[in-house]
Design a protein around this motif. Sequence first.
Motif, PDB file in Angstrom:
ATOM      1  N   TYR A   1       0.855  -1.188   0.000  1.00  0.00           N
ATOM      2  CA  TYR A   1       0.000   0.000   0.000  1.00  0.00           C
ATOM      3  C   TYR A   1       0.889   1.235   0.000  1.00  0.00           C
ATOM      4  CZ  TYR A   1      -3.752  -3.226   1.259  1.00  0.00           C
ATOM      5  OH  TYR A   1      -4.656  -4.252   1.252  1.00  0.00           O
ATOM      6  N   GLY A   2       1.963   1.151   0.772  1.00  0.00           N
ATOM      7  CA  GLY A   2       2.868   2.283   0.863  1.00  0.00           C
ATOM      8  C   GLY A   2       3.531   2.613  -0.462  1.00  0.00           C
ATOM      9  N   GLN A   3       3.892   1.585  -1.209  1.00  0.00           N
ATOM     10  CA  GLN A   3       4.524   1.810  -2.514  1.00  0.00           C
ATOM     11  C   GLN A   3       3.573   2.535  -3.445  1.00  0.00           C
ATOM     12  OE1 GLN A   3       5.771  -2.317  -3.535  1.00  0.00           O
ATOM     13  NE2 GLN A   3       7.729  -1.408  -4.033  1.00  0.00           N
ATOM     14  N   VAL A   4       2.346   2.045  -3.506  1.00  0.00           N
ATOM     15  CA  VAL A   4       1.365   2.661  -4.387  1.00  0.00           C
ATOM     16  C   VAL A   4       1.165   4.117  -3.975  1.00  0.00           C
ATOM     17  CG1 VAL A   4      -1.040   2.640  -5.141  1.00  0.00           C
ATOM     18  CG2 VAL A   4       0.186   0.484  -4.822  1.00  0.00           C
ATOM     19  N   ALA A   5       1.092   4.348  -2.677  1.00  0.00           N
ATOM     20  CA  ALA A   5       0.902   5.710  -2.176  1.00  0.00           C
ATOM     21  C   ALA A   5       2.052   6.594  -2.620  1.00  0.00           C
ATOM     22  CB  ALA A   5       0.803   5.696  -0.657  1.00  0.00           C
ATOM     23  N   GLN A   6       3.232   6.040  -2.569  1.00  0.00           N
ATOM     24  CA  GLN A   6       4.417   6.811  -2.943  1.00  0.00           C
ATOM     25  C   GLN A   6       4.403   7.178  -4.413  1.00  0.00           C
ATOM     26  OE1 GLN A   6       8.242   5.003  -1.864  1.00  0.00           O
ATOM     27  NE2 GLN A   6       9.048   6.134  -3.605  1.00  0.00           N
ATOM     28  N   VAL A   7       3.977   6.245  -5.246  1.00  0.00           N
ATOM     29  CA  VAL A   7       3.919   6.509  -6.682  1.00  0.00           C
ATOM     30  C   VAL A   7       2.868   7.564  -7.000  1.00  0.00           C
ATOM     31  CG1 VAL A   7       3.338   5.537  -8.929  1.00  0.00           C
ATOM     32  CG2 VAL A   7       4.778   4.246  -7.347  1.00  0.00           C
ATOM     33  N   VAL A   8       1.713   7.428  -6.374  1.00  0.00           N
ATOM     34  CA  VAL A   8       0.652   8.407  -6.605  1.00  0.00           C
ATOM     35  C   VAL A   8       1.096   9.761  -6.092  1.00  0.00           C
ATOM     36  CG1 VAL A   8      -1.710   9.079  -6.050  1.00  0.00           C
ATOM     37  CG2 VAL A   8      -1.170   6.679  -6.494  1.00  0.00           C
ATOM     38  N   GLY A   9       1.849   9.738  -5.011  1.00  0.00           N
ATOM     39  CA  GLY A   9       2.352  10.984  -4.462  1.00  0.00           C
ATOM     40  C   GLY A   9       1.241  11.790  -3.827  1.00  0.00           C
ATOM     41  N   SER A  10       1.227  13.061  -4.098  1.00  0.00           N
ATOM     42  CA  SER A  10       0.199  13.945  -3.541  1.00  0.00           C
ATOM     43  C   SER A  10       0.084  13.771  -2.034  1.00  0.00           C
ATOM     44  CB  SER A  10      -1.146  13.655  -4.201  1.00  0.00           C
ATOM     45  OG  SER A  10      -1.006  13.537  -5.567  1.00  0.00           O
ATOM     46  N   PRO A  11      -1.109  14.025  -1.522  1.00  0.00           N
ATOM     47  CA  PRO A  11      -1.333  13.781  -0.099  1.00  0.00           C
ATOM     48  C   PRO A  11      -1.837  12.368   0.136  1.00  0.00           C
ATOM     49  CG  PRO A  11      -3.121  15.049  -1.004  1.00  0.00           C
ATOM     50  CD  PRO A  11      -2.201  14.752  -2.139  1.00  0.00           C
ATOM     51  N   VAL A  12      -1.543  11.481  -0.787  1.00  0.00           N
ATOM     52  CA  VAL A  12      -2.016  10.109  -0.625  1.00  0.00           C
ATOM     53  C   VAL A  12      -1.049   9.281   0.216  1.00  0.00           C
ATOM     54  CG1 VAL A  12      -2.449   7.956  -1.836  1.00  0.00           C
ATOM     55  CG2 VAL A  12      -3.360  10.087  -2.732  1.00  0.00           C
ATOM     56  N   THR A  13      -1.576   8.634   1.241  1.00  0.00           N
ATOM     57  CA  THR A  13      -0.759   7.779   2.095  1.00  0.00           C
ATOM     58  C   THR A  13      -1.266   6.348   1.955  1.00  0.00           C
ATOM     59  OG1 THR A  13      -2.202   7.915   4.024  1.00  0.00           O
ATOM     60  CG2 THR A  13      -0.559   9.651   3.765  1.00  0.00           C
ATOM     61  N   ALA A  14      -0.545   5.431   2.576  1.00  0.00           N
ATOM     62  CA  ALA A  14      -0.913   4.018   2.486  1.00  0.00           C
ATOM     63  C   ALA A  14      -2.367   3.812   2.894  1.00  0.00           C
ATOM     64  CB  ALA A  14       0.001   3.195   3.379  1.00  0.00           C
ATOM     65  N   ARG A  15      -2.801   4.584   3.858  1.00  0.00           N
ATOM     66  CA  ARG A  15      -4.174   4.429   4.344  1.00  0.00           C
ATOM     67  C   ARG A  15      -5.200   4.710   3.268  1.00  0.00           C
ATOM     68  NH1 ARG A  15      -4.589   4.650  10.564  1.00  0.00           N
ATOM     69  NH2 ARG A  15      -6.482   3.432  10.515  1.00  0.00           N
ATOM     70  N   GLU A  16      -4.955   5.745   2.488  1.00  0.00           N
ATOM     71  CA  GLU A  16      -5.901   6.096   1.429  1.00  0.00           C
ATOM     72  C   GLU A  16      -5.929   4.988   0.382  1.00  0.00           C
ATOM     73  OE1 GLU A  16      -5.616   8.524   3.856  1.00  0.00           O
ATOM     74  OE2 GLU A  16      -3.960   9.238   2.642  1.00  0.00           O
ATOM     75  N   VAL A  17      -4.771   4.404   0.124  1.00  0.00           N
ATOM     76  CA  VAL A  17      -4.734   3.319  -0.846  1.00  0.00           C
ATOM     77  C   VAL A  17      -5.612   2.175  -0.346  1.00  0.00           C
ATOM     78  CG1 VAL A  17      -3.273   1.629  -2.017  1.00  0.00           C
ATOM     79  CG2 VAL A  17      -2.440   3.954  -1.660  1.00  0.00           C
ATOM     80  N   GLY A  18      -5.511   1.900   0.937  1.00  0.00           N
ATOM     81  CA  GLY A  18      -6.356   0.857   1.515  1.00  0.00           C
ATOM     82  C   GLY A  18      -7.818   1.217   1.369  1.00  0.00           C
ATOM     83  N   GLU A  19      -8.136   2.458   1.591  1.00  0.00           N
ATOM     84  CA  GLU A  19      -9.523   2.930   1.464  1.00  0.00           C
ATOM     85  C   GLU A  19     -10.011   2.755   0.033  1.00  0.00           C
ATOM     86  OE1 GLU A  19     -12.219   4.646   3.137  1.00  0.00           O
ATOM     87  OE2 GLU A  19     -11.313   3.343   4.639  1.00  0.00           O
ATOM     88  N   ALA A  20      -9.148   3.128  -0.903  1.00  0.00           N
ATOM     89  CA  ALA A  20      -9.512   3.033  -2.315  1.00  0.00           C
ATOM     90  C   ALA A  20      -9.762   1.577  -2.706  1.00  0.00           C
ATOM     91  CB  ALA A  20      -8.414   3.631  -3.174  1.00  0.00           C
ATOM     92  N   MET A  21      -8.948   0.675  -2.179  1.00  0.00           N
ATOM     93  CA  MET A  21      -9.125  -0.744  -2.487  1.00  0.00           C
ATOM     94  C   MET A  21     -10.420  -1.243  -1.849  1.00  0.00           C
ATOM     95  SD  MET A  21      -6.567  -1.459  -4.411  1.00  0.00           S
ATOM     96  CE  MET A  21      -6.695   0.240  -4.948  1.00  0.00           C
ATOM     97  N   ALA A  22     -10.669  -0.797  -0.656  1.00  0.00           N
ATOM     98  CA  ALA A  22     -11.890  -1.215   0.043  1.00  0.00           C
ATOM     99  C   ALA A  22     -13.134  -0.770  -0.712  1.00  0.00           C
ATOM    100  CB  ALA A  22     -11.899  -0.629   1.456  1.00  0.00           C
ATOM    101  N   ALA A  23     -13.040   0.384  -1.327  1.00  0.00           N
ATOM    102  CA  ALA A  23     -14.186   0.920  -2.069  1.00  0.00           C
ATOM    103  C   ALA A  23     -14.554   0.024  -3.235  1.00  0.00           C
ATOM    104  CB  ALA A  23     -13.871   2.329  -2.550  1.00  0.00           C
ATOM    105  N   LEU A  24     -13.603  -0.780  -3.669  1.00  0.00           N
ATOM    106  CA  LEU A  24     -13.858  -1.664  -4.813  1.00  0.00           C
ATOM    107  C   LEU A  24     -14.833  -2.783  -4.463  1.00  0.00           C
ATOM    108  CD1 LEU A  24     -10.226  -1.934  -6.208  1.00  0.00           C
ATOM    109  CD2 LEU A  24     -12.135  -0.672  -7.197  1.00  0.00           C
ATOM    110  N   ARG A  25     -15.079  -2.944  -3.171  1.00  0.00           N
ATOM    111  CA  ARG A  25     -16.024  -3.979  -2.761  1.00  0.00           C
ATOM    112  C   ARG A  25     -17.416  -3.629  -3.259  1.00  0.00           C
ATOM    113  NH1 ARG A  25     -14.233  -4.266   3.480  1.00  0.00           N
ATOM    114  NH2 ARG A  25     -14.752  -2.064   3.203  1.00  0.00           N
ATOM    115  N   ASP A  26     -17.650  -2.314  -3.389  1.00  0.00           N
ATOM    116  CA  ASP A  26     -18.973  -1.859  -3.830  1.00  0.00           C
ATOM    117  C   ASP A  26     -18.972  -1.375  -5.274  1.00  0.00           C
ATOM    118  OD1 ASP A  26     -20.063  -2.167  -1.134  1.00  0.00           O
ATOM    119  OD2 ASP A  26     -18.780  -0.461  -0.662  1.00  0.00           O
TER     120      ASP A  26
END
Length: 127
Positions: free
Chosen positions: A24-49
């Motif tokens: 998650y941290g790697q993806v966050a790093q690539v996206v950059g911005s104010p995105v952290t590992a947590r947001e990546v997790g949130e984004a993945m979780a959103a895929l459930r719906d």
Amino acid sequence: MSHPLYQRIYEVVRHIPPGRVATYGQVAQVVGSPVTAREVGEAMAALRDHHPDPPVPWQRVINAQGKVSTGHQQQQLLEQEGVTFSPKGVTDLQRFGWHGPDPAWAAAHGFSPLRTGQAEESQLGLF
DNA sequence: CGTATGACCATGC
DNA sequence: GGCATGGCCATAC
């Protein structure tokens, strides 16, 4: 596209090739911005719906401990792609870890190439 | 607009 | 190796 930031996260995750995993941290790093590992997790979780098209290979994003975060289902999907796990459910990030996006593509889309020392890998003479 | 909530992570014990 | 803590910050309500 309702959430621009999540869309960017999905965009990056789509570039993780089969048989490799990113944290998650790697993806966050690539996206950059104010995105952290947590947001990546949130984004993945959103895929459930929500199920974006093209699909997002969410199973290739795991935690920094080398373990899947959502149960055995995710691990099975990865094993189908050739990723192996120890009996305790830990994978070898040195071996299956993502190297980051193609630098040219990353630059063209405003992403970071990933800073972790790939240099170290070649330096260590691993493979 | 304040608060709660995470498919996280680094650090310290 | 495991467990607790603090930090992180977009979303949802």
